[in-house]
Design an enzyme around this catalytic site. Structure first.
Site, PDB file in Angstrom:
ATOM      1  N   THR A  68      -3.994   0.921  -3.221  1.00  0.00           N
ATOM      2  CA  THR A  68      -4.772   2.060  -3.691  1.00  0.00           C
ATOM      3  C   THR A  68      -4.642   2.112  -5.210  1.00  0.00           C
ATOM      4  O   THR A  68      -3.522   2.140  -5.726  1.00  0.00           O
ATOM      5  CB  THR A  68      -4.240   3.354  -3.062  1.00  0.00           C
ATOM      6  OG1 THR A  68      -4.283   3.214  -1.630  1.00  0.00           O
ATOM      7  CG2 THR A  68      -5.068   4.550  -3.479  1.00  0.00           C
ATOM      8  N   ASN A 122       1.071   7.367   3.103  1.00  0.00           N
ATOM      9  CA  ASN A 122       1.729   6.420   4.002  1.00  0.00           C
ATOM     10  C   ASN A 122       3.231   6.670   4.118  1.00  0.00           C
ATOM     11  O   ASN A 122       3.981   5.786   4.536  1.00  0.00           O
ATOM     12  CB  ASN A 122       1.481   4.981   3.529  1.00  0.00           C
ATOM     13  CG  ASN A 122       0.043   4.551   3.759  1.00  0.00           C
ATOM     14  OD1 ASN A 122      -0.675   5.169   4.542  1.00  0.00           O
ATOM     15  ND2 ASN A 122      -0.378   3.509   3.082  1.00  0.00           N
ATOM     16  N   ASP A 138       0.845  -1.206   0.000  1.00  0.00           N
ATOM     17  CA  ASP A 138       0.000   0.000   0.000  1.00  0.00           C
ATOM     18  C   ASP A 138       0.875   1.248   0.000  1.00  0.00           C
ATOM     19  O   ASP A 138       0.650   2.189   0.762  1.00  0.00           O
ATOM     20  CB  ASP A 138      -0.933  -0.006   1.207  1.00  0.00           C
ATOM     21  CG  ASP A 138      -2.086   0.995   1.060  1.00  0.00           C
ATOM     22  OD1 ASP A 138      -2.368   1.394  -0.088  1.00  0.00           O
ATOM     23  OD2 ASP A 138      -2.688   1.370   2.074  1.00  0.00           O
ATOM     24  N   ASP A 172       2.227   2.714   8.094  1.00  0.00           N
ATOM     25  CA  ASP A 172       0.971   2.024   7.813  1.00  0.00           C
ATOM     26  C   ASP A 172       1.212   0.680   7.131  1.00  0.00           C
ATOM     27  O   ASP A 172       1.132   0.553   5.906  1.00  0.00           O
ATOM     28  CB  ASP A 172       0.047   2.887   6.956  1.00  0.00           C
ATOM     29  CG  ASP A 172      -1.386   2.341   6.963  1.00  0.00           C
ATOM     30  OD1 ASP A 172      -1.587   1.191   7.421  1.00  0.00           O
ATOM     31  OD2 ASP A 172      -2.297   3.048   6.522  1.00  0.00           O
ATOM     32  N   LYS A 223       1.923   4.706  -0.968  1.00  0.00           N
ATOM     33  CA  LYS A 223       1.275   5.912  -1.474  1.00  0.00           C
ATOM     34  C   LYS A 223       1.747   7.090  -0.624  1.00  0.00           C
ATOM     35  O   LYS A 223       2.260   6.897   0.486  1.00  0.00           O
ATOM     36  CB  LYS A 223      -0.251   5.788  -1.421  1.00  0.00           C
ATOM     37  CG  LYS A 223      -0.827   5.502  -0.034  1.00  0.00           C
ATOM     38  CD  LYS A 223      -2.335   5.291  -0.116  1.00  0.00           C
ATOM     39  CE  LYS A 223      -2.906   4.946   1.257  1.00  0.00           C
ATOM     40  NZ  LYS A 223      -4.368   4.693   1.193  1.00  0.00           N
TER      41      LYS A 223
END
Length: 245
Positions: free
Chosen positions: A86, A53, A48, A66, A50
């Site tokens: 995402t 994070n 994840d 995260d 992004k």
């Protein structure tokens, strides 16, 4: 739990400044490459990646956070199939629901670094179906003001074929993120400073917990909190004896 204070998210920088100059992007890319190398060398996929994070401190130190979607791969695991992440930062194999491995993090890294420099991800639309089509089919368009080393770095990450992406250890040696001797010394100093800080905070937290436990024990110990009536009676009797004629 005590953690470091981060000034904000990388996402906030994108919202405020829209994009960053290449030399600043390079510093962030260097740190994220080392962060991912640490994870992947321990067979952990973040899944994840992004800007939301990625935390950044006032002195430019980047922290990946995260790990809610992170997955540890056993020595027997070759690929994964569960869909996490995402969409804007998902690799082509992920949006097509194909088996994948650690290289999905490298694609996401490429998208983030591209966005930091350009101001938008390489593929951007409000329609999820159009986005999937763009990620799978469309070529990445690179701006003309990007240095050859930077472009080569992104081309190595934003390759739609997972087995053709830049990976370890070659990625660490790419000219765009390869550290100078001074940068290596600076990173060593930062690491030592963090380790000393973390050890000190851990020790301080342990002492605080011991103090709290001691205070609780004192409050709940009857021998310390309740009055000693026997001693009071003895003391009272002695005083009366003195005053008897």
């Amino acid at each position: 739990m005590i953690t470091e204070f981060a000034q904000g998210e990388l996402f906030e920088i994108l919202e405020d400044d829209r994009n960053l100059p290449e030399n600043e992007v390079r510093k962030i890319a260097q740190q994220l490459v080392h962060a991912l190398y640490y994870l992947h060398s321990h067979r952990i996929i973040h899944r994840d990646m992004k800007p939301q994070n990625i935390l950044i401190s006032a002195n430019g130190i980047v922290k990946l956070c995260d790990f809610g979607f992170a997955r540890s791969m056993s020595s027997n695991t070759i690929v994964l199939t569960s869909i996490k992440g995402t969409p804007l930062y998902m690799a082509p194999e992920l949006v097509q629901e194909l088996p994948y491995n650690h290289t999905v993090d490298l694609w996401s890294l490429g998208v983030i670094i591209y966005e930091l420099f350009v101001g938008t991800p390489p593929f951007y639309t409000n329609s999820i179906y159009t986005l999937i089509h763009l990620i799978v089919k469309d070529p990445v368009k690179f701006p003309e003001n990007m240095s050859p080393e930077f472009k080569s770095f992104l081309q190595g990450l934003l390759n739609k074929a997972p087995n053709e992406r830049l990976t370890w250890p070659e990625l660490l040696q790419h000219p765009f993120v390869m550290e100078t001797d001074q940068e290596k010394r600076d990173r060593k100093v930062r690491t030592e400073f963090y380790n000393n800080w973390a050890a000190g905070e851990h020790q301080a937290q342990g002492k605080q917990q011991e103090l709290e436990i001691f205070e609780i024990q004192e409050k709940t110990d009857p021998s310390k909190s309740a009055p000693n009536t026997n001693n009071d009676k003895k003391h009272s009797l002695k005083q009366n004896d003195i005053h008897i004629p």
